[in-house]
Design a protein around this motif. Structure first.
Motif, PDB file in Angstrom:
ATOM      1  N   TYR A   1       0.834  -1.204   0.000  1.00  0.00           N
ATOM      2  CA  TYR A   1       0.000   0.000   0.000  1.00  0.00           C
ATOM      3  C   TYR A   1       0.865   1.248   0.000  1.00  0.00           C
ATOM      4  N   ASP A   2       1.932   1.217   0.868  1.00  0.00           N
ATOM      5  CA  ASP A   2       2.841   2.373   0.895  1.00  0.00           C
ATOM      6  C   ASP A   2       3.553   2.538  -0.446  1.00  0.00           C
TER       7      ASP A   2
ATOM      8  N   VAL B   1      -8.556   3.303   5.912  1.00  0.00           N
ATOM      9  CA  VAL B   1      -7.594   2.253   5.566  1.00  0.00           C
ATOM     10  C   VAL B   1      -6.989   1.693   6.846  1.00  0.00           C
TER      11      VAL B   1
ATOM     12  N   GLU C   1      -3.987   3.227   9.181  1.00  0.00           N
ATOM     13  CA  GLU C   1      -3.876   4.681   9.094  1.00  0.00           C
ATOM     14  C   GLU C   1      -4.523   5.291  10.333  1.00  0.00           C
TER      15      GLU C   1
ATOM     16  N   SER D   1      -8.804  -3.141   4.125  1.00  0.00           N
ATOM     17  CA  SER D   1      -7.459  -3.700   4.315  1.00  0.00           C
ATOM     18  C   SER D   1      -6.470  -2.973   3.421  1.00  0.00           C
ATOM     19  N   ARG D   2      -5.205  -3.033   3.790  1.00  0.00           N
ATOM     20  CA  ARG D   2      -4.182  -2.330   3.046  1.00  0.00           C
ATOM     21  C   ARG D   2      -4.006  -2.919   1.644  1.00  0.00           C
TER      22      ARG D   2
END
Length: 375
Positions: free
Chosen positions: A5-6, A103, A106, A133-134
Motif C-alpha cells: 500500500y505504501d 484504511v 492509518e 485492508s491495506r
C-alpha cells in the motif's frame, strides 16, 4: 515497515492519493454513473444551509445515500465537522444512509472514532464505518490510476475533437465575416457610385435649366425689344409734346419717322441672328487683319534688330583692324563714309527702301560741287 500500500502511494501527491483511492473503491463497489452514483455530490443541511459534499452519493427515495472515503491519516477537526452535519442530515431525513471508509493502519483520532460509534448506535443500519485492508486499498489505488489514464485519453481525444470542431467553426465564422465585409464594401461602392451619378445628373439638369433660362430670356428680349423701342419712342414723343407745341418741321420729321417704322419694321429674330453672324464675321476679319499687321510689325522689328547687330559687328571689325594698323586709307574712308552695312539694302523692311536719286547720292554731289567751286 513499508508494504504494498505504501509502495502504491509513493511519489503521489495528497490529491492523487485520495483521487485514485476514491475512483478505485467506487469501481470495486459498482458506484458508477450507470447506477446513479455521482462524484462530489453536495447537499445543504439545517437552517443555516451548511454545505456537505460527499465523495460519492446517489438519491435514495426522498433522501441521499452517501459514501465518504479516507485513504490516509484522518484530520480530526474536518472529520468531526463532517460527522456533525451528517448527524443533523440523518436526523432530518435528508440523508438515508452514510458509509465511512478508512484504511487499515492509518491513524484515526479517538474522538472521530467515538463520533462514528455514537452515530452507529443512534442510527443503526443507516450509518456504518468500514475499515479497508491495506491490500484492498493498494488494489483500489492501482485501479484508480488505470481508470484515470483511460479517462485522460478519452478527455484528450474529446478535447482534440472539440478543438478541431472549434477550429472549423472559427474558419466558417471568418468566412462568413469575410463575405459579409465584401458585400458591405460592394454596397458602399454602389452607394458611392449612385451618389456620384445623382450629383452628375443634378449638375447636368442645373446646366440645362440655366441654358433654357438663358434661351428663354434671349427669346423674350428679341420679342420685347421692338415693343420697348416703340414704348421709348412714344415716351419721348409725349415728353416733346409736353415741353412745347409741335412745329411744322417737327411734325414732318415725326411723320417721316413713323412712315419709316411702318415701311421698315424691326428685324425679325432670324434677321437679327443673321446680322449678328455677319457682325461676328466682320469682327473675325478685323481680328485677322490686326494679327497680320502685328506680325508685319514684328518682322520689321526683327529686321531692324538684325541690321543693328550687323552694323555693330562691322564697326567692331573695322575698329579692330584700325587699331592693329592693318586698315588702308581707302578702307578707312569707306568705313567712315558708309553709314550702314552693305546688307542693309537687303535687310531693309518692306516699304522702307532708301530712295535713290539720279547722279548718285546727295552727299557725293555736294562734295563734287564743293570741290568745283573751290577750284
Amino acid at each position: 515497515m513499508p508494504d504494498g500500500y505504501d509502495a502504491s502511494r509513493r511519489n503521489l501527491s495528497n490529491y492523487e492519493k485520495g483521487l485514485y483511492f476514491e475512483l478505485g473503491r467506487a469501481q470495486i463497489r459498482d458506484e458508477t454513473p450507470d447506477r446513479g452514483w455521482v462524484k462530489q455530490f453536495e447537499i445543504r443541511i439545517g437552517h443555516e444551509q451548511d454545505r456537505r459534499r460527499f465523495d460519492s452519493a446517489r438519491t435514495d427515495g426522498q433522501g441521499v445515500r452517501s459514501v465518504e472515503r479516507k485513504s490516509g491519516r484522518v484530520n480530526e477537526s474536518d472529520a468531526r465537522g463532517q460527522l456533525g452535519l451528517e448527524r443533523e442530515a440523518l436526523d432530518s431525513g435528508q440523508l438515508t444512509h452514510s458509509t465511512w471508509e478508512t484504511v487499515e493502519g492509518e491513524k484515526v483520532p479517538d474522538k472521530v472514532l467515538g463520533d462514528m460509534q455514537e452515530l452507529e448506535r443512534d442510527f443503526p443500519g443507516q450509518f456504518r464505518h468500514e475499515i479497508v485492508s491495506r491490500a484492498d486499498a493498494a488494489r483500489a489505488i492501482q485501479l484508480g490510476q488505470s481508470l484515470m489514464s483511460k479517462q485522460l485519453e478519452l478527455i484528450r481525444a474529446y478535447e482534440l475533437t472539440r478543438a478541431d470542431r472549434a477550429r472549423k467553426r472559427l474558419e466558417k465564422i471568418r468566412e462568413i465575416v469575410r463575405v459579409r465585409e465584401e458585400k458591405a464594401r460592394e454596397r458602399e461602392k454602389e452607394q458611392r457610385e449612385k451618389v456620384a451619378e445623382l450629383a452628375k445628373a443634378r449638375e447636368r439638369a442645373e446646366k440645362f435649366e440655366r441654358m433654357q433660362q438663358f434661351r428663354e430670356a434671349a427669346a423674350r428680349g428679341r420679342v420685347e425689344a421692338p415693343q420697348r423701342v416703340q414704348a421709348e419712342r412714344d415716351r419721348q414723343a409725349e415728353k416733346a409734346k409736353a415741353r412745347a407745341p409741335e412745329t411744322e418741321r417737327e411734325r414732318v420729321q415725326r411723320e417721316a419717322a413713323e412712315r419709316a417704322i411702318r415701311e421698315f419694321p424691326f428685324p425679325a429674330p432670324n434677321q437679327t441672328r443673321d446680322r449678328e453672324a455677319a457682325d461676328a464675321a466682320t469682327v473675325e476679319r478685323e481680328d485677322k487683319a490686326r494679327a497680320e499687321r502685328e506680325a508685319a510689325k514684328e518682322r520689321e522689328r526683327e529686321s531692324a534688330k538684325t541690321l543693328e547687330e550687323l552694323n555693330r559687328a562691322r564697326d567692331a571689325a573695322f575698329g579692330h583692324l584700325d587699331e592693329g594698323g592693318r586698315l588702308s586709307e581707302a578702307e578707312r574712308l569707306a568705313w567712315s563714309g558708309q553709314a550702314h552695312h552693305p546688307r542693309a539694302a537687303v535687310l531693309e523692311p518692306p516699304g522702307h527702301a532708301p530712295s535713290v536719286e539720279r547722279g548718285g547720292t546727295g552727299q557725293g554731289q555736294d562734295r563734287a560741287r564743293g570741290i568745283s567751286r573751290e577750284r
